[in-house]
Enzyme design. Structure first.
Site, short mmCIF file in Angstrom:
data_model
loop_
_atom_site.label_atom_id
_atom_site.label_comp_id
_atom_site.label_asym_id
_atom_site.label_seq_id
_atom_site.Cartn_x
_atom_site.Cartn_y
_atom_site.Cartn_z
CG HIS A 1 82.69 44.70 -4.30
ND1 HIS A 1 83.99 45.05 -4.60
CD2 HIS A 1 82.20 44.12 -5.43
CE1 HIS A 1 84.28 44.69 -5.85
NE2 HIS A 1 83.20 44.14 -6.38
CD GLU A 33 66.91 34.85 -6.05
OE1 GLU A 33 67.88 34.48 -5.36
OE2 GLU A 33 66.60 36.06 -6.20
CD GLU A 92 86.30 45.96 -11.93
OE1 GLU A 92 86.16 45.47 -10.79
OE2 GLU A 92 85.38 45.96 -12.75
N GLY A 131 76.64 32.15 -1.58
CA GLY A 131 76.48 31.41 -0.33
C GLY A 131 75.43 30.33 -0.48
CG ASN A 155 87.03 42.28 -7.95
OD1 ASN A 155 88.24 42.43 -7.80
ND2 ASN A 155 86.32 43.00 -8.76
P1 FDA Z 1 74.02 37.43 -3.71
O1 FDA Z 1 73.62 38.86 -3.73
O2 FDA Z 1 74.84 36.92 -4.84
O3 FDA Z 1 72.73 36.50 -3.62
C1 FDA Z 1 71.67 36.77 -2.76
C2 FDA Z 1 70.37 36.32 -3.42
O4 FDA Z 1 69.32 36.33 -2.46
C3 FDA Z 1 69.90 37.24 -4.55
O5 FDA Z 1 69.63 36.47 -5.69
C4 FDA Z 1 68.64 37.90 -4.01
O6 FDA Z 1 67.67 38.19 -5.00
C5 FDA Z 1 68.14 36.86 -3.03
N1 FDA Z 1 67.33 37.41 -1.94
C6 FDA Z 1 67.58 38.50 -1.19
N2 FDA Z 1 66.63 38.67 -0.25
C7 FDA Z 1 65.76 37.65 -0.41
C8 FDA Z 1 64.54 37.29 0.25
N3 FDA Z 1 64.08 38.01 1.29
N4 FDA Z 1 63.87 36.20 -0.18
C9 FDA Z 1 64.34 35.47 -1.22
N5 FDA Z 1 65.48 35.77 -1.89
C10 FDA Z 1 66.18 36.85 -1.48
N6 FDA Z 1 82.29 40.29 -7.30
C11 FDA Z 1 83.41 39.68 -7.75
O7 FDA Z 1 84.04 38.91 -7.01
N7 FDA Z 1 83.86 39.94 -9.02
C12 FDA Z 1 83.23 40.80 -9.86
O8 FDA Z 1 83.66 40.99 -11.00
C13 FDA Z 1 82.07 41.46 -9.38
N8 FDA Z 1 81.41 42.39 -10.16
C14 FDA Z 1 80.20 42.90 -9.75
C15 FDA Z 1 79.46 43.71 -10.59
C16 FDA Z 1 78.19 44.16 -10.21
C17 FDA Z 1 77.40 45.04 -11.12
C18 FDA Z 1 77.66 43.76 -8.95
C19 FDA Z 1 76.30 44.20 -8.49
C20 FDA Z 1 78.40 42.96 -8.10
C21 FDA Z 1 79.67 42.53 -8.48
N9 FDA Z 1 80.42 41.69 -7.65
C22 FDA Z 1 81.60 41.14 -8.10
C23 FDA Z 1 79.94 41.34 -6.30
C24 FDA Z 1 79.35 39.93 -6.20
O9 FDA Z 1 78.37 39.74 -7.20
C25 FDA Z 1 78.72 39.78 -4.81
O10 FDA Z 1 79.75 39.96 -3.84
C26 FDA Z 1 78.09 38.41 -4.61
O11 FDA Z 1 77.07 38.17 -5.55
C27 FDA Z 1 77.52 38.27 -3.20
O12 FDA Z 1 77.17 36.92 -2.99
P2 FDA Z 1 76.13 36.53 -1.88
O13 FDA Z 1 76.03 35.05 -1.87
O14 FDA Z 1 76.50 37.21 -0.61
O15 FDA Z 1 74.74 37.19 -2.30
#
Ligand code: FDA
Length: 501
Positions: free
Chosen positions: A441, A35, A356, A16, A479
């Site tokens: 997720h 971040e 998957e 996002g 995903n």
């Molecule tokens: P996302 O979590 O990516 O980013 C949020 C960021 O905000 C993070 O970097 C965090 O550190 C930061 N943050 C949080 N709170 C904060 C604060 N208070 N101050 C400053 N920074 C802050 N999906 C998919 O489509 N295909 C796949 O193959 C996979 N595989 C997968 C494996 C594993 C191990 C995980 C953990 C996840 C997946 N996913 C996935 C899911 C996918 O990674 C996930 O849906 C997205 O990263 C979510 O995107 P967002 O933009 O919502 O948040």
């Protein structure tokens, strides 16, 4: 720096946030991005930026004394090990009955995820977000996101013979024999790079058990795509190791005051800073954004936020399971950590399931088939601020994974009975067959059209926006990151068109 005033502040650098930052900077607007995790650019003492899954060190987990691997046991014995406390790249955030895995660092989840880039079935997308114009999404924003993310597909001929995908071929043909359809799944990992890994002409990453603690090569994570493009405009500044703790209307001059803590790599707060921003984009992920917003509402700093903020959280119906294959069905000692194949039973009305075929990259033959199933689980939890602990609770109950297990069992019971095989009950601790108490997720908590308007605006507070996975109502059927990125593309186009004068 503390005391600064910026036009736009983006909290978080995942999908996002990265999409939002690129489109704003391209429109000529300066963006300050904050971040909480590290910038993963400098190698450690071993010359590598990330550690692999077989030899985890402090870089693996976000401020933990022990690894907290999703597959927590092997042959009944705990698999986790002590590590130094460090601002590592993968967080497993624990709530009462759910662990939520998330990326921490510049690039968010893209640093740790499997890279599977799946566009949801149009019919299901229309079901979960009926007020979003699906024509526009499928004609414009999904293709735009796929381009920005640099999605590519595996060459089918190479796939059919590559030793590192034997596990996927075994899983696929077993599913087909049991009557299930399988599909090739696109990815952001560069498959031409992977071909060179197998040929021995490039440093191994996917073929060296690297993925959930980061990939040193091959993966086109957001820091290499959207964020690199945004930085190239010269209008993006990123502050890593800065964690936002509060956002509220500024006392003078309009806009919002944003409080943050600067951390060192041991997690210690080294400075407290305050910045004022005309506009703030919440891109901290489903959990991060929901936690911040419910806390601000409950503590009176954004007291007029909708009651729907914090509601509608789901785990995308995630459940993990392993099967034990016979000695005559080896899955391969060398397994690419990047999944490329799915079992698609989503059109089954009673038991929709998209699974998957996951690697088990232990570096040795184990005869295990591992799966991450995505199901249609109707249960939704809420985030609430707990004044006693000062923390945010998530109301998910252990039993709520029941519908996910039923749907996944429908698939894997059939495969087991056809193959005369059984489940592995030694992978998740306590003789559990189903890895049902964690998710990759997290989705929802600030659902589009409920907690926000139809473009992510927090309408009670002009200038506050939500851009991440918290907008999705708990489920995408696949995903989720392509959906998150495409929705962010759609929303920011509308916001730039209407809210920047
Ligand atoms: P996302 O979590 O990516 O980013 C949020 C960021 O905000 C993070 O970097 C965090 O550190 C930061 N943050 C949080 N709170 C904060 C604060 N208070 N101050 C400053 N920074 C802050 N999906 C998919 O489509 N295909 C796949 O193959 C996979 N595989 C997968 C494996 C594993 C191990 C995980 C953990 C996840 C997946 N996913 C996935 C899911 C996918 O990674 C996930 O849906 C997205 O990263 C979510 O995107 P967002 O933009 O919502 O948040």
């Amino acid at each position: 720096s503390s005391g600064a005033r910026v036009p736009v502040l983006v909290i978080g650098s995942g999908y996002g946030g990265a999409v939002t930052a690129l489109r704003l900077t391209q429109a000529g607007i300066r963006v300050a991005m904050v971040e909480m995790g590290r910038s993963w650019t400098a190698p450690g003492s071993d010359g590598k930026i990330f550690c692999d899954m077989l030899n985890p060190d402090g870089r693996s987990y976000w401020l933990k004394d022990q690894t907290d691997a999703p597959v927590s046991h092997f042959m009944g014995a705990p698999y986790n090990k002590a590590i130094p406390r460090y601002t590592g790249v993968l967080d497993s955030e624990r709530f009462a009955a759910m662990r939520v895995y998330q990326g921490r660092g510049v690039g968010g989840g893209s640093l740790v995820n499997g890279g599977m880039a799946v566009v949801p079935k149009r019919q299901y997308f229309e079901e979960i977000l009926p007020d979003v114009d699906a024509d526009e999404m499928y004609d414009v924003y999904f293709p735009r996101a796929n381009t920005g993310l640099q999605v590519n597909s595996i060459d089918p001929t190479w796939y059919n013979s590559a030793s590192c995908y034997q596990y996927a071929r075994v899983g696929s043909s077993q599913a087909n024999s049991a009557g299930f359809k399988t599909v090739s799944v696109p990815n952001v990992y560069d498959f031409s790079y992977m071909q060179r890994e197998l040929a021995g002409t490039a440093q191994r990453s996917a073929l060296a058990s690297e993925v959930i603690y980061g990939n040193n090569h091959g993966k086109q994570s957001l820091d290499k795509t959207y964020l690199a493009a945004a930085a190239a405009t010269g209008r993006l500044s990123i502050s890593p190791l800065h964690k936002v703790t509060a956002v509220y209307p500024a006392a003078v001059g309009g806009g919002y005051t944003v409080e943050m803590q600067q951390l060192d790599t041991s997690g210690k707060v080294v400075a407290n800073k305050t910045v004022t921003a005309d506009k703030v984009f919440f891109s901290a992920g489903s959990v991060g954004t929901s936690k911040l917003l419910v806390t601000m509402r409950s503590t009176g700093r954004l007291r007029d936020l909708s009651d729907a903020v914090g509601e509608g959280w789901g785990n995308n119906g995630n459940v993990m399971v392993g099967r034990a294959n016979h000695m005559w069905s080896p899955t391969g000692g060398l397994q690419a950590s990047i999944p490329v194949r799915g079992i698609d039973n989503w059109d089954d009305r009673q038991h929709p399931c998209f699974a998957e075929i996951a690697p088990f990259p232990a570096g040795t033959e184990l005869w295990i088939s591992l799966y991450l199933a995505i199901t249609k689980n109707p249960n939704r939890a809420a985030f609430t601020f707990n004044p006693t602990t000062g923390r945010v609770d998530l109301s998910w109950q252990g039993s709520w994974s029941g519908p996910s297990i039923t749907a996944a069992a429908n698939m894997f019971n059939k495969i087991n009975s056809r193959e005369w095989t059984v489940y592995r009950t030694d992978l998740f601790g306590g003789n559990k067959t189903w890895g049902d108490d964690f998710t990759y997720h997290p989705l929802g908590g600030c659902v589009l059209g409920e907690a926000t308007d139809l473009y992510g605006r927090l309408t009670e507070y002009p200038g506050l926006y939500v851009t991440d996975g918290s907008l999705l109502p708990g489920s995408t059927g696949v995903n989720p990151f392509v959906t998150i990125a495409a929705l962010a593309e759609r929303n920011i186009e509308n916001v730039i068109g209407n809210d920047f004068g």
